[in-house]
Design an enzyme around this catalytic site. Structure first.
Site, PDB file in Angstrom:
ATOM      1  N   GLY A   1       2.934  -2.738   8.128  1.00  0.00           N
ATOM      2  CA  GLY A   1       3.025  -3.371   9.442  1.00  0.00           C
ATOM      3  C   GLY A   1       4.442  -3.866   9.702  1.00  0.00           C
ATOM      4  O   GLY A   1       5.028  -4.543   8.860  1.00  0.00           O
TER       5      GLY A   1
ATOM      6  N   GLU B   1      -6.826  -5.774   3.334  1.00  0.00           N
ATOM      7  CA  GLU B   1      -6.794  -6.970   2.466  1.00  0.00           C
ATOM      8  C   GLU B   1      -8.044  -7.051   1.604  1.00  0.00           C
ATOM      9  O   GLU B   1      -8.714  -8.071   1.528  1.00  0.00           O
ATOM     10  CB  GLU B   1      -6.623  -8.248   3.305  1.00  0.00           C
TER      11      GLU B   1
ATOM     12  N   THR C   1       0.813  -1.220   0.000  1.00  0.00           N
ATOM     13  CA  THR C   1       0.000   0.000   0.000  1.00  0.00           C
ATOM     14  C   THR C   1       0.852   1.278   0.000  1.00  0.00           C
ATOM     15  O   THR C   1       1.901   1.324   0.615  1.00  0.00           O
ATOM     16  CB  THR C   1      -0.884   0.009   1.256  1.00  0.00           C
TER      17      THR C   1
END
Lengths: 712, 712
Positions: free
Chosen positions: A210, A463, A171
């Site tokens: 993350g 997701e 992303t």
């Protein structure tokens, strides 16, 4: 004790005794007694239901082993989790890695998956942080690296998580769902045999990554492959982010912390900018697309085969939806068995249990039924996925079975997309609805559902954004519908499309109202309505095509109809999964599960009454019957709802809410937790501030009085 | 600059210029340009709409003054609010008291109310903490103290908030909505002319008491009045909690901190236990019930008159719902004008704006319409309340106008209860829906809607749990229905019940589909459907009565029908308020507001299609038309949706979300905020921990090898 003192004590005691007797009121049930009496109502063997839900006694035992191991692991202590700061939780999450790393290499994948499912229930932040390395980073290696590349990274420590830890940089700040639109570039430099990874704009900054803020030494980055000035689309590349010993950033790497989030603070999301970062050509993952030393680009024959990786995460979220829905219902359900409010009649000794109010049954029992429905759907979706993976692994391009594999891929992709969206949305709503049934106490962090909501909410947008996934699912339905019209047989998930002629003209199969209480009729009802709603989307699409629109524009034009189709399809699909599971249940469980399944089916129809009336499957008076029966089944299921909840078999540690404790002793445990986390006494945190406010010198505010002499 | 350096600079600049030209791609619109073009679409005067919403230019100016004052007040700084801890926010909230205390005495009530409404938008925690003293504690004095008592507490500093600060101890750990069931006792001790306030059990612990943990020196406590062994129900008493100088607890007082909550951490909720605390008899608030020196209890003639106080909070929450809904839509709406995702056609220079997708319009435009609807409903509900207060203040027991006043009280009570529940539920859902339209960025704390959700959620359960309020509203509707059947004319809010005979048999007034696009038809549609749904509840109630149930049991039996009735009634009620406001709007605004109002009306019908089909007001084909028109009006409203949002006139400071900034420069501002709150560089927060994980001595795990010699 002197005999004098003993006498005085005896006197006082007898006096107290008398006082108690004198004041004796009619006996009220304690919370624990209120809970116990609910357990006595069970007409089925709770333990047997647990085994059935878990897939057998063996798996129940494994789950119980996990729960015990977690509860006794000090790094997994939960009692203070609602008070730790973002920085504390992130550090503690890191501490947990060592335990789990031990199991990831020691346990077979299906067992380790169950362990992680258990962990996701109590610590979704850890689940995510660990999943970023194993699910996303390592998963990308497994899915996209050649076997030589894969071995290389395993030898560097990617599997053992020793020497390196990875993250997944897809992303960007300005780009999410449209992966093809990512801006980061990977330009091949033939002279040096390297790729240059570069972030050209602020919107190209990798975002939400993350593990990037503090954890990862390496990343798989998605970037536009550029070779000799030509663009080949988004491919993945391994880039080192930090020195693996000192954790200093590598040259050209700029990383920051994304900071505070709605939930899951245990995971250190970050942003990454690459400024002309050079990596060896062989760091491009080349299982599918290959770039040779000479700069030749070889593209894969079947790009679709790479979609498999996306599906895994979605299946995990369907399973997580069921698990979290069960947790939320456990908390709300147990509290409702002991909390009392208002007297039903002035003669009652005690206030009435929440769960004995019709409206409370109507708020909770359908959510309990839905949790069961999602549980069975999760089990089936996992099977669908495992079946797909088997096929993908056993099929090579050119095999005769390839078309079948591709069909299965397409179906599983669409089904998991639709279910991920539907189940996460419904579960998020269920968590909030359960939270609200706790009344004011639902607003306390310690009662657990506020945090559950905040942690779970991300499932709706990551997701695959739910709206986009739902539209994809709707698009699949439209295409199946068109195929079915053309005479092509459709797979099980959309098998109702194989009988379009019959279904679209079918009147209600129920001759009497009571006939409606039949799995086949309910299934037929959903079939008829879904067929009609899908037809509406298909017809809208067709009309737009005829009006001269491109297929893309036509799909866009019918997007609201697609959304409706996908939602209605999901309801029917899940009811079928549930009904199927009931049929396969052991004899002794079938009666109770049948009630729960009816409740789910009827409540879902009531919630979508508009469509059932619109397509005239039910008449208004039948719909009145359905509404009335929802109440009837709420009352029926209420009878054994605590045993039904107990069968979920979550330990108090897993529930981590004093209002959801097994024994029902909610008030003492709640009060204890509040006092433990907020000890009484101690210094006032800002005494001078409050003192200066409360003892203001009002004169400060008073204006100078006019000096009248001056005016003369 | 040396001429040499100047030459070099010129060279570099021209070189850069050339490079830029060479790379020139087709011009893409920047986020700011993407926003600007939306503003150019306005066909109405945005400023005029702001004045209309605010109730006139004068009030707009006042609000703008408030916004500027807040923005410039350092204690009200907002940029770091998403990162402060619970303890920091509580202290900072206390700091803000001084500023606002200044205004509470300097400004007339309506103006100060507007100031507080403005504050509630940015700092609901402060709003609550301040409201606890002025709304609840001081409000209780005003509502329940005799004038002598009132003067006494004012002289102690209750009004000036100097020398004392109050809280409001009603809820108990085991008792919320059922105030009559509170356990705390206030026993009159004739000998000492005192009351003894006592907490007899753990469930009687006062719970959730805002301001108790650290702020309050005094409380109004709700306790069971016991005189000479007889129980007189729940009355209110002033009890001192702390020394007003040292803040040490008074004897018999035990207080603790409730701790971490879902939101509104700025307010220090606490629990309180009273152990035989003695207070003077005159600390009982005796405007209504009186206890004399001799222990005679005199109860008030009309207990209902004390309900007025409850209504104020509910009205405030209806107004807050509109304001927060507008804020959420501002953030989601502005982001959708600049965020681009996917290309609609391969020839497009740039990705498509989110808001240009039909599905995004369908997600957002109805919420924009609803925000307008709630705004106007808030204005009207405030008027209803002001009117009631006027009547209550001018009516004395025995006046001829008393019945009228009581009717108004009953109507306002039921209406505000139903609207509080409906508007707070819908707004909470709208916040979450808006949050999800931000995609992944909605999960960042800095984008604002996660916090907004957590802060707002409490509205659904406090000051009357929404479900209970909805049932009360449904009960009112049933009783109005029965009165109407008996021929009694019903007030404006339920005036549709005055034409039951006509309405229940009325076919759809629309001859053609296009006829549906008419305020009168939509209003009639709601009237017919509401009448039917209320009739269903009333008939269910009647049937239960006939079956021999008590009225209480009969009401309980029809609770699901009551819930449905109250919800459907609210939709129709709000539509009428909106349509009325449109009719009263200035000429130049009527066209655009008409579109927004149609969208609200049609979307609401679509969402409740089941009832419109059930009661055959619309045919299935008309319902298809309604669905199609929802899309049409989404597209229509989308044309000017940014001007419609701009008219809400919230400054960037008030919005406090980088994705909702006025100029549309979302990415830079978002990135800036993330970096400001999480500066890059600096030390790793737990380097040794991560190093020890990544450099594990694998040998530790290896088992000792079998010593084969031993086996021989």
């Amino acid at each position: 004790m002197s005999s004098d003192a003993a006498q005085r004590l005896a006197f006082v005691q007898s006096h107290l005794q008398v006082a108690t007797c004198a004041n004796e009121e009619p006996k009220k049930k304690t919370p624990v007694e209120s809970m116990t009496e609910e357990r006595e109502k069970a007409t089925f063997d709770v333990r047997e239901l647990t085994y059935f839900l878990d897939g057998g006694e063996k798996f129940t035992k494994i789950r119980e082993k996990f729960m015990m191991e977690l509860e006794r692991d000090p790094t997994f202590r939960m009692y203070d989790m609602y008070d730790v700061t973002k920085d504390q939780i992130r550090e503690r999450t890191m501490e947990k890695f060592r335990t789990i790393v031990h199991y990831v290499s020691a346990e077979p994948v299906p067992i380790f998956t169950m362990r992680m499912q258990t962990i996701s229930l109590i610590d979704p932040g850890f689940w995510t942080r660990f999943g970023v390395h194993y699910g996303l980073f390592f998963g990308a290696l497994r899915g996209s690296a050649t076997s030589a590349q894969f071995s290389h990274w395993v030898s560097k420590g990617a599997l053992a998580l020793n020497g390196m830890v990875g993250c997944f940089a897809m992303t960007e700040l300005g780009h999410g769902s449209n992966v093809a639109g990512l801006e980061t570039t990977a330009t091949f430099d033939e002279a040096s045999d390297q790729f240059i990874i570069h972030t050209p704009t602020i919107t190209a900054t990798k975002w939400w990554i993350g593990g990037a803020a503090h954890t990862a030494t390496h990343t798989v980055v998605f970037a536009q492959l550029m070779v000799r000035g030509k663009r080949y689309g988004t491919k993945s590349f391994v880039v080192q982010l930090r020195d693996t010993r000192t954790y200093t950033l590598m040259p050209g790497i700029n990383i920051g912390d994304i900071g505070k989030k709605m939930g899951r603070d245990g995971i250190d999301n970050g942003w990454i900018q690459f400024t002309n970062v050079r990596i060896p050509r062989t760091n491009m993952l080349m299982k599918h697309t290959k770039v040779s030393r000479a700069g030749e680009v070889k593209e894969p024959p079947m790009a679709q085969l790479t979609y498999g990786a996306l599906i895994q995460g979605r299946v995990a979220m369907v399973v997580d939806s069921g698990n979290i829905a069960k947790k939320a219902v456990t908390i709300a359900g147990r509290y409702a068995a002991v909390r009392r409010q208002f007297q039903s009649s002035p003669h009652d000794v005690q206030e009435t249990k929440l769960i004995d109010y019709a409206i409370h049954q109507y708020r909770l029992m359908p959510l309990l039924a839905q949790a069961y429905a999602f549980h069975f759907t999760g089990v089936e979706t996992q099977k669908l996925y495992d079946n797909l993976m088997d096929k993908l692994e056993s099929t090579q391009p050119g095999d005769a079975s390839m078309q079948d594999t591709l069909d299965t891929l397409k179906e599983t992709h669409a089904t998991s997309a639709g279910l991920k969206a539907f189940c996460t949305w419904s579960t998020l709503n269920a968590i909030e609805a359960c939270r609200q049934t706790l009344g004011g106490h639902g607003y306390s962090a310690y009662t657990g559902l506020a945090t559950t909501y905040n942690d779970f909410a991300v499932h709706c947008t990551w997701e695959g954004d739910n709206t986009i996934l739902t539209l994809q699912s709707g698009r699949y339905l439209v295409s199946c519908y068109r195929e079915a019209l053309a005479g092509k047989a459709q797979p099980e998930g959309v098998s109702y499309l194989n009988h379009l002629d019959t279904l679209l003209n079918l009147g209600c199969g129920a001759k009497t109202n009571e006939d409606i209480l039949n799995f086949d009729i309910i299934q037929e009802a959903w079939g008829v309505v879904t067929a009609n709603v899908v037809k509406k989307a298909g017809d809208d699409f067709e009309a737009s095509l005829k009006a001269g629109m491109s297929p893309e524009a036509a799909y866009e034009e019918c997007s609201q109809a697609r959304l409706a189709a996908a939602k209605i399809h999901s309801f029917g699909y899940i009811f079928r999964r549930f009904a199927q599971a009931v049929k396969s249940a052991p004899e002794g469980l079938r009666a109770i599960l049948t009630k729960v399944c009816f409740l789910y089916g009827l409540y879902s129809i009531e919630q979508n009454a508009g469509f059932f009336l619109q397509y005239r499957y039910f008449t208004p008076s039948q719909m009145d019957f359905v509404r009335a029966q929802v109440n009837v089944f709420c009352r029926e299921v209420r009878q054994e709802y605590i045993p039904l909840i107990d069968a979920f078999n979550y330990s108090d540690y897993m529930i981590n809410s004093p209002l959801g404790v097994y024994d029902g002793n909610v008030y003492e445990k709640y009060f204890d937790q509040v006092k433990r986390q907020n000890p009484v006494g101690g210094e006032h945190p800002y005494l001078p501030l409050i003192q200066s406010l409360l003892r203001r010198d009002i004169e400060d505010d008073e204006p100078l009085e006019d000096d009248e002499e001056d005016e003369e």
